[in-house]
Enzyme design. Structure first.
Site, PDB file in Angstrom:
ATOM      1  CB  CYS A 133      80.042   3.490  55.309  1.00 60.23           C
ATOM      2  SG  CYS A 133      80.562   1.768  55.264  1.00 60.23           S
ATOM      3  CD  GLU A 203      84.255   4.898  55.029  1.00 58.12           C
ATOM      4  OE1 GLU A 203      84.953   4.060  54.412  1.00 58.12           O
ATOM      5  OE2 GLU A 203      83.374   4.566  55.840  1.00 58.12           O
TER       6      GLU A 203
END
Length: 224
Positions: A133, A203
């Site tokens: 992240c 993601e």
């Protein structure tokens, strides 16, 4: 080659998929449908709340006070800086208090949060699960920092992840995972790698979730 250089190389296709995703590209161009960004912001606010809890868990499992302090600092950064940005977005996007109370995370946001929360018992496990992240957003911020979307919300988003303070946080966590990997067993390093790659996958899935306005509704065809 360091441990993080190695896993970053392994994850390159997934990183590139994030860079090339139409959500990210159109955000940089200023052509992203606001409805898609609105969906993203609501889901991301939930995700970051869970992310900060995982960072705090890192502080609990850390083996010394300095590491514990740094993970608590990162958790506070998430709560204060990024949540403040989302509150600004909520205002700009006319997200009501009722919408926030009634909010339910989409399947991908929920699954990503569960993946992070179920990372293994060590600080290395926690960090490997949350590092993508940091890292994906940093590299997107670097790619888009000269973009001029001519849209106040998208400009603010790019400015956050293309900033110097965010780069420093990311580099700190990359260096920390390398140090932890040096001290880890081969089995632990394998676990770190798997956690990292799965988070890179999530993601990409998160952009797709926003792009498609993903919900729990599943269209069902009944054949007779």
């Amino acid at each position: 080659m360091t441990f993080t250089q190695h896993i970053r190389q392994e994850a390159d296709t997934l990183f590139q998929a994030s860079f090339d995703h139409p959500f990210v590209r159109s955000l940089g161009e200023g052509t992203l449908d606001e409805a898609k960004f609105r969906h993203y912001v609501l889901q991301d606010s939930y995700y970051l709340n869970q992310f900060s809890k995982v960072q705090a868990r890192g502080a609990i499992v850390a083996q010394d006070m300095e590491l514990s302090s740094r993970f608590l600092t990162h958790a506070l950064h998430t709560i204060e800086a990024e949540h403040a940005l989302h509150r600004e977005f909520f205002t700009m996007l006319d997200v009501t208090e009722e919408e926030r109370r009634m909010f339910e995370p989409a399947p991908t946001a929920y699954a990503y949060a569960m993946h992070m929360q179920q990372a293994g018992p060590t600080l290395g496990d926690v960090l490997a699960a949350i590092l993508p992240c940091y890292w994906v957003y940093y590299e997107i911020g670097e790619r888009l920092k000269d973009a001029k979307p001519e849209h106040p919300i998208y400009t603010a988003w790019i400015a956050t992840y293309g900033s110097e303070w965010f780069r420093e946080l990311v580099e700190e966590q990359i260096e920390r995972l390398d140090l932890l990997a040096e001290q880890a067993t081969e089995a632990e390093r394998k676990r770190y790698r798997q956690l990292f790659l799965k988070s890179c996958y999530y993601e990409v899935a998160f952009w797709q979730m926003a792009w498609t306005l993903e919900t729990w509704d599943v269209p069902v065809e009944v054949s007779r």
